[in-house]
Scaffold this motif. Sequence first.
Motif, PDB file in Angstrom:
ATOM      1  N   GLU A  14      -1.534   8.425   2.117  1.00 12.14           N
ATOM      2  CA  GLU A  14      -1.273   7.199   1.366  1.00 12.14           C
ATOM      3  C   GLU A  14      -2.367   6.939   0.331  1.00 12.14           C
ATOM      4  OE1 GLU A  14       1.290   5.260   1.257  1.00 12.14           O
ATOM      5  OE2 GLU A  14       2.396   6.368   2.772  1.00 12.14           O
ATOM      6  N   ASN A  77       2.928  -2.527  -2.405  1.00 10.86           N
ATOM      7  CA  ASN A  77       3.331  -2.193  -1.044  1.00 10.86           C
ATOM      8  C   ASN A  77       4.800  -2.455  -0.773  1.00 10.86           C
ATOM      9  OD1 ASN A  77       1.494  -0.884   0.540  1.00 10.86           O
ATOM     10  ND2 ASN A  77       0.725  -2.683   1.566  1.00 10.86           N
ATOM     11  N   LYS A 107      -0.674   1.850   5.301  1.00  9.32           N
ATOM     12  CA  LYS A 107      -0.215   1.157   4.108  1.00  9.32           C
ATOM     13  C   LYS A 107      -1.229   0.118   3.646  1.00  9.32           C
ATOM     14  CE  LYS A 107       3.779   3.088   3.380  1.00  9.32           C
ATOM     15  NZ  LYS A 107       4.025   3.850   2.133  1.00  9.32           N
TER      16      LYS A 107
END
Length: 252
Positions: A14, A77, A107
Amino acid sequence: MTGILASRALIKLELARALRNRKFLFFSVLYPSIIFLIFAGSSGTDEKVDGTGLTVATYLMVSMASFGALTAVLMGNSERIAKERESGWVRQLRLTPLPGHGYVLAKTASAAVVSLPSIVMVFLVAAVVKDVRLDAWQWLALTGVIWAGSLVFAALGVAIGYLASGDAVRPITMIVYFALSLLGGLWMPSAGFPRWLQDIAEWLPTYAYAALGRAVEQSQAPHGRDVAVLAVYFVLFAGGAAWLYRKDTLKA
């Protein structure tokens, strides 16, 4: 142990994806600085916001740094997660031993990395263009407080990404984004609101978020209630995001 390794692998992935998204980085870094210059451009160097002891530029610097971090972590996000759900990426993750809290952590961490440049850019513009001057420890403390506080909204972005479909996620995110920014006093001092609206604003996470930064500027300790408000919202948002992830997994 396997779940921990899966969480670490996803966090690295990520982070790499977030740093490769140059278009979003460009937007999230420059946008809050431009808004700062528009709002603070006409104010004098010594002009102060009533009741704070802070100059307009110093006051708005925290507001726009907080707004920039909010933009980076919330807008990025929510929409990214909704798209990943539609593309099938999330279904692939379900085949791994990744736990729900590991997904939320990955995340949230990637979003926090994206928010840091926007914070620093607002500080640089305020110092160079509007001659904002603080002690070295205040600059460091402000960066740390605003960066850490952005995790609350990163978790909210994850929750919205799982709560809304791909078509609905953008309008829902925009409504939440503008409501939190406006009512939380990021665009204008909440002291100018009607009394009933001020009472509401004081319990919003954006109000508490900016209040932590202004306490640093005033060389004061953060107000306990502001810290508590942010902590409660983080638990609610992160817990809700993890629950929605597990719920979505059970549907598959």
